[in-house]
Structure formats: C-alpha cells, structure tokens
Design a protein around this motif. Sequence first.
Motif, mmCIF file in Angstrom:
data_model
loop_
_atom_site.group_PDB
_atom_site.id
_atom_site.type_symbol
_atom_site.label_atom_id
_atom_site.label_comp_id
_atom_site.label_asym_id
_atom_site.label_seq_id
_atom_site.Cartn_x
_atom_site.Cartn_y
_atom_site.Cartn_z
ATOM 1 N N TYR A 40 33.138 47.246 38.423
ATOM 2 C CA TYR A 40 32.304 46.154 37.921
ATOM 3 C C TYR A 40 31.930 46.396 36.458
ATOM 4 N N TYR A 41 31.649 47.649 36.119
ATOM 5 C CA TYR A 41 31.320 47.968 34.727
ATOM 6 C C TYR A 41 32.522 47.747 33.806
ATOM 7 N N SER A 42 33.710 47.942 34.330
ATOM 8 C CA SER A 42 34.910 47.622 33.565
ATOM 9 C C SER A 42 35.005 46.117 33.331
ATOM 10 N N PHE A 43 34.669 45.320 34.347
ATOM 11 C CA PHE A 43 34.637 43.863 34.165
ATOM 12 C C PHE A 43 33.633 43.494 33.071
ATOM 13 N N PHE A 44 32.467 44.142 33.074
ATOM 14 C CA PHE A 44 31.448 43.864 32.049
ATOM 15 C C PHE A 44 32.011 44.140 30.656
ATOM 16 N N ASP A 45 32.581 45.328 30.485
ATOM 17 C CA ASP A 45 33.151 45.698 29.191
ATOM 18 C C ASP A 45 34.254 44.736 28.766
ATOM 19 N N THR A 46 35.082 44.342 29.718
ATOM 20 C CA THR A 46 36.213 43.469 29.411
ATOM 21 C C THR A 46 35.757 42.123 28.887
ATOM 22 N N VAL A 47 34.810 41.468 29.553
ATOM 23 C CA VAL A 47 34.401 40.132 29.118
ATOM 24 C C VAL A 47 33.713 40.192 27.758
ATOM 25 N N VAL A 48 32.908 41.209 27.509
ATOM 26 C CA VAL A 48 32.235 41.321 26.205
ATOM 27 C C VAL A 48 33.256 41.632 25.110
ATOM 28 N N ALA A 49 34.122 42.603 25.340
ATOM 29 C CA ALA A 49 35.109 42.975 24.322
ATOM 30 C C ALA A 49 36.048 41.818 24.009
ATOM 31 N N ARG A 50 36.499 41.105 25.040
ATOM 32 C CA ARG A 50 37.393 39.963 24.804
ATOM 33 C C ARG A 50 36.696 38.898 23.972
ATOM 34 N N TRP A 51 35.387 38.653 24.229
ATOM 35 C CA TRP A 51 34.645 37.661 23.432
ATOM 36 C C TRP A 51 34.551 38.128 21.971
ATOM 37 N N LEU A 52 34.162 39.375 21.776
ATOM 38 C CA LEU A 52 33.975 39.883 20.410
ATOM 39 C C LEU A 52 35.286 39.932 19.644
ATOM 40 N N LEU A 53 36.355 40.388 20.291
ATOM 41 C CA LEU A 53 37.658 40.438 19.627
ATOM 42 C C LEU A 53 38.189 39.027 19.365
ATOM 43 N N GLY A 54 38.057 38.146 20.345
ATOM 44 C CA GLY A 54 38.551 36.778 20.202
ATOM 45 C C GLY A 54 37.833 35.981 19.134
ATOM 46 N N SER A 55 36.553 36.299 18.919
ATOM 47 C CA SER A 55 35.769 35.584 17.908
ATOM 48 C C SER A 55 36.014 36.133 16.504
ATOM 49 N N GLY A 56 36.657 37.288 16.414
ATOM 50 C CA GLY A 56 36.866 37.926 15.120
ATOM 51 C C GLY A 56 35.669 38.740 14.641
ATOM 52 N N ALA A 57 34.640 38.847 15.480
ATOM 53 C CA ALA A 57 33.441 39.587 15.093
ATOM 54 C C ALA A 57 33.615 41.096 15.218
ATOM 55 N N LEU A 58 34.622 41.529 15.949
ATOM 56 C CA LEU A 58 34.866 42.949 16.154
ATOM 57 C C LEU A 58 36.323 43.248 15.836
ATOM 58 N N HIS A 59 36.520 44.282 15.028
ATOM 59 C CA HIS A 59 37.853 44.790 14.720
ATOM 60 C C HIS A 59 37.855 46.250 15.140
#
Length: 153
Positions: A35-54
Amino acid sequence: MEKRRPVRADYPHLLEIPTRWSDNDVYAHVNNVVYYSFFDTVVARWLLGSGALHLQDSPVIGLVVETGCRFMGPIAFPDLVTAGLRVARLGNTSVRYEIGIFRNAEEAASAEGHFIHVYVDRATQKIPTPLPQALRDALAPLVVTPQPGSVAG
C-alpha cells in the motif's frame, strides 16, 4: 466515533495501478507494505507528470517524515487498484498528501493513508526549503478541505 469511509469523489486525481502476483502475501491478499508503494507511485507520477519534479536535478527534494494507513477491505491479485490523490495541507516547506486506495470499480476505499513530505535542499538534505512556485502550482489542483471523519479530520 467511526471514521467515514472515503469515496472516489473525495480525490481530485485518480491513477490506476495493476496489482502483481508478487504483491500477495501468504494470506492471499496484498501485503500492507505494498500500500505504501501505491502511495509513493501516485504522488511521484503526479509530480513527474506535472514537471514539478525532476529526478536527477530538482534543487529541492521531498523527504517523508510521517506516514499512516487505515485498512478497511482486502485487495488481492489480480485486482486493479485505483489510487486517489489529494493534498490536505500545502505548507511553506511541507505537503500532506492523502491517498485513497480503491479495489476494482468499488466506490468506497479499501484503505486510506497519508504521508508528509518536508522539502529540503538536495545537496544537504537537511535544510527545510520553501516549496518552489512550480511545485505549488502543480499541487494547487489537488488541494482540498479535509472531510469530517477522514484521516485528516
């Protein structure tokens, strides 16, 4: 007082994540650590997809300083998980992410959780750093007022 079970509409962003055979434990359901992997995945995908995280060169990075999860129903391979994402608090140097985990097409969450990122200077990884404007802009669509009885409430 029993907490209200979150529904999909409580989250402005939804991401489908397929379960894997290896996610099941000896009790034939998805192990709690996944479940914690799911948490990390959804946040990281949002940040990477938005361009806010490199990943290689963002000047600030988020370090997880607190996590929690409340389980309300089992999930097992080959279920399809949908992770709902919202931001309950957007601070000066930190963000509280809240995640709902939904099984297949179910409207009520099987689990809900949160984690808090404190953003720090990449080089030192010690000095809390104000959130860059690009990160604030990327997270703004996810900011919601916590629902009464939720993990944040």
